[in-house]
Design an enzyme around this catalytic site. Structure first.
Site, PDB file in Angstrom:
ATOM      1  N   ASP A  41       0.815  -6.603 -16.982  1.00 52.78           N
ATOM      2  CA  ASP A  41       1.349  -5.609 -16.077  1.00 52.78           C
ATOM      3  C   ASP A  41       1.672  -4.362 -16.758  1.00 52.78           C
ATOM      4  O   ASP A  41       2.510  -4.481 -17.791  1.00 52.78           O
ATOM      5  CB  ASP A  41       2.647  -6.256 -15.582  1.00 52.78           C
ATOM      6  CG  ASP A  41       3.014  -5.479 -14.352  1.00 52.78           C
ATOM      7  OD1 ASP A  41       3.074  -4.116 -14.364  1.00 52.78           O
ATOM      8  OD2 ASP A  41       4.083  -5.962 -13.688  1.00 52.78           O
ATOM      9  N   TYR A  64      -1.709   3.794 -11.192  1.00 51.63           N
ATOM     10  CA  TYR A  64      -0.972   3.891  -9.609  1.00 51.63           C
ATOM     11  C   TYR A  64      -1.549   4.758  -8.898  1.00 51.63           C
ATOM     12  O   TYR A  64      -1.366   5.919  -9.059  1.00 51.63           O
ATOM     13  CB  TYR A  64       0.566   4.149  -9.783  1.00 51.63           C
ATOM     14  CG  TYR A  64       1.441   3.788  -8.446  1.00 51.63           C
ATOM     15  CD1 TYR A  64       2.309   2.869  -8.597  1.00 51.63           C
ATOM     16  CD2 TYR A  64       1.206   4.717  -7.614  1.00 51.63           C
ATOM     17  CE1 TYR A  64       3.052   2.563  -7.373  1.00 51.63           C
ATOM     18  CE2 TYR A  64       2.184   4.622  -6.612  1.00 51.63           C
ATOM     19  CZ  TYR A  64       2.934   3.590  -6.445  1.00 51.63           C
ATOM     20  OH  TYR A  64       3.759   3.536  -5.184  1.00 51.63           O
ATOM     21  N   THR A  65      -2.595   4.571  -7.878  1.00 55.76           N
ATOM     22  CA  THR A  65      -3.303   5.327  -7.337  1.00 55.76           C
ATOM     23  C   THR A  65      -3.103   5.451  -5.800  1.00 55.76           C
ATOM     24  O   THR A  65      -3.599   6.520  -5.119  1.00 55.76           O
ATOM     25  CB  THR A  65      -4.726   4.824  -7.054  1.00 55.76           C
ATOM     26  OG1 THR A  65      -4.840   3.507  -6.632  1.00 55.76           O
ATOM     27  CG2 THR A  65      -5.286   5.028  -8.513  1.00 55.76           C
ATOM     28  N   TYR A  75       2.054  11.767  -7.895  1.00 58.33           N
ATOM     29  CA  TYR A  75       0.714  11.051  -8.406  1.00 58.33           C
ATOM     30  C   TYR A  75       0.294  11.807  -9.418  1.00 58.33           C
ATOM     31  O   TYR A  75      -0.161  11.477 -10.749  1.00 58.33           O
ATOM     32  CB  TYR A  75      -0.169  10.763  -7.499  1.00 58.33           C
ATOM     33  CG  TYR A  75      -1.456  10.363  -7.893  1.00 58.33           C
ATOM     34  CD1 TYR A  75      -1.696   9.167  -8.708  1.00 58.33           C
ATOM     35  CD2 TYR A  75      -2.698  11.272  -7.824  1.00 58.33           C
ATOM     36  CE1 TYR A  75      -2.952   8.700  -9.184  1.00 58.33           C
ATOM     37  CE2 TYR A  75      -3.830  10.784  -8.276  1.00 58.33           C
ATOM     38  CZ  TYR A  75      -4.059   9.588  -9.066  1.00 58.33           C
ATOM     39  OH  TYR A  75      -5.387   9.315  -9.430  1.00 58.33           O
TER      40      TYR A  75
HETATM   41  N1  LIG Z   1      -9.233   6.612  -6.597  1.00 60.86           N
HETATM   42  C1  LIG Z   1      -9.429   8.021  -6.668  1.00 60.86           C
HETATM   43  O1  LIG Z   1      -9.645   8.654  -5.794  1.00 60.86           O
HETATM   44  C2  LIG Z   1      -9.135   8.590  -7.987  1.00 60.86           C
HETATM   45  C3  LIG Z   1      -9.355  10.116  -8.171  1.00 60.86           C
HETATM   46  C4  LIG Z   1      -9.420  10.529  -9.364  1.00 60.86           C
HETATM   47  C5  LIG Z   1      -8.989   9.992 -10.461  1.00 60.86           C
HETATM   48  N2  LIG Z   1      -8.718   8.529 -10.380  1.00 60.86           N
HETATM   49  C6  LIG Z   1      -8.547   7.848 -11.480  1.00 60.86           C
HETATM   50  O2  LIG Z   1      -9.348   6.774 -11.871  1.00 60.86           O
HETATM   51  C7  LIG Z   1      -9.017   5.805 -12.493  1.00 60.86           C
HETATM   52  C8  LIG Z   1      -9.520   4.457 -11.708  1.00 60.86           C
HETATM   53  O3  LIG Z   1      -8.975   4.426 -10.214  1.00 60.86           O
HETATM   54  P1  LIG Z   1      -9.717   3.489  -9.205  1.00 60.86           P
HETATM   55  O4  LIG Z   1     -10.143   4.567  -8.169  1.00 60.86           O
HETATM   56  O5  LIG Z   1     -10.719   2.504  -9.509  1.00 60.86           O
HETATM   57  O6  LIG Z   1      -8.050   2.889  -8.855  1.00 60.86           O
HETATM   58  P2  LIG Z   1      -7.960   1.455  -7.849  1.00 60.86           P
HETATM   59  O7  LIG Z   1      -9.111   1.125  -7.390  1.00 60.86           O
HETATM   60  O8  LIG Z   1      -6.556   1.804  -7.218  1.00 60.86           O
HETATM   61  O9  LIG Z   1      -7.731   0.410  -9.038  1.00 60.86           O
HETATM   62  C9  LIG Z   1      -6.631   0.573  -9.856  1.00 60.86           C
HETATM   63  C10 LIG Z   1      -6.202  -0.656 -10.638  1.00 60.86           C
HETATM   64  O10 LIG Z   1      -4.792  -0.595 -11.298  1.00 60.86           O
HETATM   65  C11 LIG Z   1      -4.098  -1.707 -10.987  1.00 60.86           C
HETATM   66  N3  LIG Z   1      -2.763  -1.631 -11.389  1.00 60.86           N
HETATM   67  C12 LIG Z   1      -1.871  -0.834 -10.618  1.00 60.86           C
HETATM   68  N4  LIG Z   1      -0.848  -1.127 -11.092  1.00 60.86           N
HETATM   69  C13 LIG Z   1      -0.876  -1.847 -12.145  1.00 60.86           C
HETATM   70  C14 LIG Z   1       0.165  -2.534 -13.220  1.00 60.86           C
HETATM   71  N5  LIG Z   1       1.620  -2.229 -12.846  1.00 60.86           N
HETATM   72  N6  LIG Z   1      -0.251  -3.082 -14.252  1.00 60.86           N
HETATM   73  C15 LIG Z   1      -1.619  -3.651 -14.143  1.00 60.86           C
HETATM   74  N7  LIG Z   1      -2.563  -2.929 -13.499  1.00 60.86           N
HETATM   75  C16 LIG Z   1      -2.183  -2.168 -12.247  1.00 60.86           C
HETATM   76  C17 LIG Z   1      -4.665  -2.281  -9.773  1.00 60.86           C
HETATM   77  O11 LIG Z   1      -4.300  -3.457  -9.558  1.00 60.86           O
HETATM   78  P3  LIG Z   1      -4.030  -4.179  -8.280  1.00 60.86           P
HETATM   79  O12 LIG Z   1      -5.664  -4.379  -7.823  1.00 60.86           O
HETATM   80  O13 LIG Z   1      -3.377  -5.672  -8.575  1.00 60.86           O
HETATM   81  O14 LIG Z   1      -3.350  -3.391  -7.327  1.00 60.86           O
HETATM   82  C18 LIG Z   1      -6.051  -1.735  -9.397  1.00 60.86           C
HETATM   83  O15 LIG Z   1      -6.851  -3.023  -9.929  1.00 60.86           O
HETATM   84  C19 LIG Z   1      -7.323   6.032 -12.358  1.00 60.86           C
HETATM   85  O16 LIG Z   1      -6.970   6.374 -13.595  1.00 60.86           O
HETATM   86  C20 LIG Z   1      -7.157   7.108 -11.198  1.00 60.86           C
HETATM   87  O17 LIG Z   1      -6.270   7.742 -11.473  1.00 60.86           O
HETATM   88  C21 LIG Z   1      -8.779   7.714  -9.201  1.00 60.86           C
END
Ligand SMILES: NC(=O)c1ccc[n+]([C@@H]2O[C@H](COP(=O)([O-])OP(=O)(O)OC[C@H]3O[C@@H](n4cnc5c(N)ncnc54)[C@H](OP(=O)(O)O)[C@@H]3O)[C@@H](O)[C@H]2O)c1
Length: 292
Positions: A38, A63-64, A127
């Protein structure tokens, strides 16, 4: 040759789920979901890194929930700003490389030409501000790190625009989609493949190229254009453009978030294709291999 131990966080996320199978051929992957590690708990991060002694940490957790972050800034800060700093500190302590991801939402979107890594960030929402703090924490610690900013991540699992539009398209005759926010959609698998490609060049090579990079498909689209591409040439639903003002949300979004990717392509010798081609590949693909 010794296989490096790779600590991967966020394995249940869009990007983490795609990274796990692609990193496995490159090392012994310790894939951590939120239950295993966590990131809101600093001591747990320290214990996990010291226990695993990885040569590479890939932080795909974040945290997305962009709108929720507006009222839950403390949690967003803990995961997006504090945790990357602790990961960087621990990586530095054991001589590991850190790969971390960030976002186009560090910018205010006032430009109309692609953002290079040198443009000063000015986030509009919590964010974006917490993600920027995470980048800065890593830089301040001077860890051997790659910070890869990307945008508009979608995939075949999780919560994302592609799956939302597919669901709504099956339920409704008409979709009203914001047309005055422009960015670049990115398939999580293409981002994971790019990451794996970089890791495959060797950790020493990665370390030499440490720094901040924009990693994205090319081209650009509004959410409206992205939705039209997802719906394709079906007669229903009709997709109609609306303005941001017509779809109020708690968090402000940048009107323009296209990332210039030349630094990445010149440094690593490859680039991602146009987003239309990536989307076509995505919709024709099976979901990621199981991560267990
Ligand atoms: N999504 C977008 O559109 C977007 C755009 C630009 C950049 N990014 C960046 O790309 C990266 C990957 O994003 P993604 O789209 O794959 O995000 P995602 O699908 O929301 O996945 C994020 C993961 O982080 C986990 N998480 C959240 N809080 C946590 C905690 N306290 N401890 C451990 N794990 C935790 C979540 O766990 P749970 O499954 O348990 O919730 C989830 O599995 C991130 O750095 C994000 O900021 C994303």
């Amino acid at each position: 040759m010794n296989r490096p131990t790779i600590l991967l966080t966020g394995v249940n996320g869009q990007l983490g789920g795609e990274l796990a199978p692609l990193l496995r051929p490159l090392g012994d992957v310790i894939a951590a979901d939120r239950n295993k590690l966590d990131l809101a708990l600093p001591d747990a991060i320290v214990a996990a890194v010291r226990g695993a002694k990885p040569k590479l940490i890939v932080n795909a957790a974040a945290y997305t929930a962009v709108d929720q972050a507006e009222k839950d800034a403390t949690t967003a800060h803990a995961i997006n700003a504090r945790a990357p700093g602790i990961l960087a500190e621990e990586a530095k302590r054991i001589g590991a490389v850190l790969i971390h991801y960030s976002t186009d939402y560090v910018f205010d979107g006032a430009r109309t030409t692609p953002y290079t890594e040198d443009v000063p960030p000015a986030p509009l929402n919590v964010y974006g501000a917490t993600k920027l703090e995470g980048e800065r924490a890593i830089a301040a610690i001077d860890a051997v790190a790659l910070v890869l900013r990307t945008s508009w991540v979608y995939g075949l699992t999780g919560k994302n625009f592609l799956l939302t539009i597919r669901r709504l398209a099956a339920e409704r005759d008409e979709l009203r989609i914001v047309a005055d926010q422009v960015g670049v959609p990115n398939w999580s698998r293409a981002l994971a493949e790019a990451t794996a490609h970089v890791v495959a060049s060797g950790l020493a090579a990665v370390a030499e190229r440490r720094g901040l990079y924009h990693l994205s498909a090319t081209g650009q689209a509004s959410w409206y254009e992205f939705a039209r591409e997802i719906v394709g040439d079906r007669a229903r639903p009709r997709v109609l453009p609306i303005t941001t003002a017509g779809y109020p949300l708690p968090a402000r979004r940048p009107a323009y978030g296209v990332l210039a990717t030349e630094r990445f392509s010149q440094t690593f010798g490859f680039s991602l294709p146009d987003w239309h081609d990536v989307l076509a590949r995505c919709v024709a693909s099976p979901p990621p291999a199981a991560t267990a």
